[in-house]
Design a protein around this motif. Sequence first.
Motif, PDB file in Angstrom:
ATOM      1  N   ALA A   1       0.837  -1.206   0.000  1.00 44.13           N
ATOM      2  CA  ALA A   1       0.000   0.000   0.000  1.00 44.13           C
ATOM      3  C   ALA A   1       0.872   1.258   0.000  1.00 44.13           C
ATOM      4  O   ALA A   1       0.545   2.247  -0.669  1.00 44.13           O
ATOM      5  CB  ALA A   1      -0.923  -0.006   1.217  1.00 44.13           C
ATOM      6  N   PHE A   2       1.975   1.207   0.733  1.00 47.05           N
ATOM      7  CA  PHE A   2       2.886   2.364   0.769  1.00 47.05           C
ATOM      8  C   PHE A   2       3.508   2.605  -0.606  1.00 47.05           C
ATOM      9  O   PHE A   2       3.568   3.754  -1.077  1.00 47.05           O
ATOM     10  CB  PHE A   2       3.987   2.120   1.807  1.00 47.05           C
ATOM     11  N   VAL A   3       3.963   1.542  -1.259  1.00 50.40           N
ATOM     12  CA  VAL A   3       4.559   1.680  -2.592  1.00 50.40           C
ATOM     13  C   VAL A   3       3.531   2.210  -3.588  1.00 50.40           C
ATOM     14  O   VAL A   3       3.830   3.095  -4.415  1.00 50.40           O
ATOM     15  CB  VAL A   3       5.124   0.322  -3.067  1.00 50.40           C
ATOM     16  N   LEU A   4       2.316   1.692  -3.535  1.00 46.97           N
ATOM     17  CA  LEU A   4       1.272   2.161  -4.450  1.00 46.97           C
ATOM     18  C   LEU A   4       0.889   3.612  -4.178  1.00 46.97           C
ATOM     19  O   LEU A   4       0.538   4.352  -5.103  1.00 46.97           O
ATOM     20  CB  LEU A   4       0.043   1.263  -4.347  1.00 46.97           C
ATOM     21  N   SER A   5       0.957   4.023  -2.919  1.00 49.97           N
ATOM     22  CA  SER A   5       0.669   5.421  -2.592  1.00 49.97           C
ATOM     23  C   SER A   5       1.715   6.341  -3.214  1.00 49.97           C
ATOM     24  O   SER A   5       1.384   7.428  -3.714  1.00 49.97           O
ATOM     25  CB  SER A   5       0.634   5.619  -1.076  1.00 49.97           C
ATOM     26  N   ILE A   6       2.968   5.919  -3.182  1.00 50.46           N
ATOM     27  CA  ILE A   6       4.025   6.690  -3.855  1.00 50.46           C
ATOM     28  C   ILE A   6       3.755   6.731  -5.356  1.00 50.46           C
ATOM     29  O   ILE A   6       3.907   7.772  -6.015  1.00 50.46           O
ATOM     30  CB  ILE A   6       5.407   6.076  -3.573  1.00 50.46           C
ATOM     31  N   LEU A   7       3.335   5.591  -5.914  1.00 51.70           N
ATOM     32  CA  LEU A   7       3.017   5.534  -7.336  1.00 51.70           C
ATOM     33  C   LEU A   7       1.847   6.447  -7.673  1.00 51.70           C
ATOM     34  O   LEU A   7       1.809   7.058  -8.752  1.00 51.70           O
ATOM     35  CB  LEU A   7       2.694   4.089  -7.732  1.00 51.70           C
ATOM     36  N   GLU A   8       0.897   6.571  -6.750  1.00 52.75           N
ATOM     37  CA  GLU A   8      -0.256   7.434  -6.982  1.00 52.75           C
ATOM     38  C   GLU A   8       0.142   8.900  -7.093  1.00 52.75           C
ATOM     39  O   GLU A   8      -0.528   9.682  -7.776  1.00 52.75           O
ATOM     40  CB  GLU A   8      -1.278   7.266  -5.852  1.00 52.75           C
ATOM     41  N   ILE A   9       1.228   9.294  -6.431  1.00 54.81           N
ATOM     42  CA  ILE A   9       1.725  10.665  -6.580  1.00 54.81           C
ATOM     43  C   ILE A   9       2.177  10.886  -8.016  1.00 54.81           C
ATOM     44  O   ILE A   9       1.888  11.927  -8.631  1.00 54.81           O
ATOM     45  CB  ILE A   9       2.879  10.939  -5.596  1.00 54.81           C
TER      46      ILE A   9
END
Length: 406
Positions: free
Chosen positions: A366-374
């Motif tokens: 979830a943390f990696v995907l949140s960075i990707l969402e930026i």
Amino acid sequence: MTYLCTKFQKVHFKPRNMTVFSPKSLKLTLSILFVALSFSGFANAEIDSTAIHTEAAHEEVAHATEATHGSEHGEPQDQKSSIKAYINHHVLDSHDFTFFSDPETGKHYGFSLPIILWDNGLQTFSSSEFEHGEKVVEKNGNFYAINHHNGKIYKTDAAGTMHEDKDGFITNVRPIDFSITKSVVSILIAALLMFFLFRGLAKSYGKNNGIATGIGRFFEPLVLFIRDEIARPNIGEKYYRKYMGYLLTVFFFILFLNLFGLLPFGINVTGNLTITFSLALLTFFITNFSAKKDYWGHIFWMPGIPWPMKILLAPIELLGVFIKPFVLMIRLYANIFAGHIVIMSIIALIFIFKSWIGSPLSFGLAFVLSILEILVAFLQAYIFTMLSALYFGAAVEEHHHEEAHH
């Protein structure tokens, strides 16, 4: 907002001695964008994300929500159904901001927003009277309730009865809704934030001989990028300046709303089909109302093609005029909406696994995907602006050719 835009007209924003903002066009652009998007929020998402759900998807969500709320008091009966309902609720617009809640007492911490309805006259009250959809509100002899499935306000009776058709869709009358929702608040914040940021950036150029200061140093490269890498190559030196106001406005507007969507408050503005529809509609109007005769000539009577083929291709080309804004609308909506669903689903795995292996893995993913969402937030703003510039460039392109003779 018109007053703010008028004040902005007095600012001379000339980075690197090149005019980026046309004050006149920016005033008009911000006014149109503000009015259109605010209206779409006041309309309370008549064309929202549920518009593209299939009947099966609707029934699945309804079933999950039913299991979540229980038969009478809205208490969840199993964890998976509760998670499904929470994710579905997270991506919907709402009439209050809830920061967190106490699962033991059921108390919610946040603030409510005003409800503004037109139903045989103006009906106004605070959304807190609904108590997060648990109570029916009575105003001037009318009863109103919020539906748990879609977050909409319906007229009902004192018991809060919701009537459904054979397909499970609610048939209760909906009053005209001008309520200030989370989406509308986010739109207002983004508009004001853009004004003050770029007003300050413009002033810094005047005070420091064309050198940006403060936070303007971060935004200046983005402004120059849109001018030099999007507007100029796709629209051309002759016409790009008159579209810069809109391109800059729509880029930063989408970017700020995308970034707001990453906050833990459930703000899903650009993942709402109404908002992306309004943005795409603006691009559609600007493209077609500023188009030159060559643009329409290539649609209805293409030069250099035998006339039988012209008759065949003209309807296809005309259909393409309407497909282009549809692509803009769906591309932005689908990417942002899907991002919210994926991240929420992965976070939910933490509560499902309840193990020392599954929970850390879910959190890390979830943390990696949140960075990707930026990255996606910037990328989707860029793509929408780029495609808009391409459409504008095609509309004003000057063709030099002769009709083929046969």
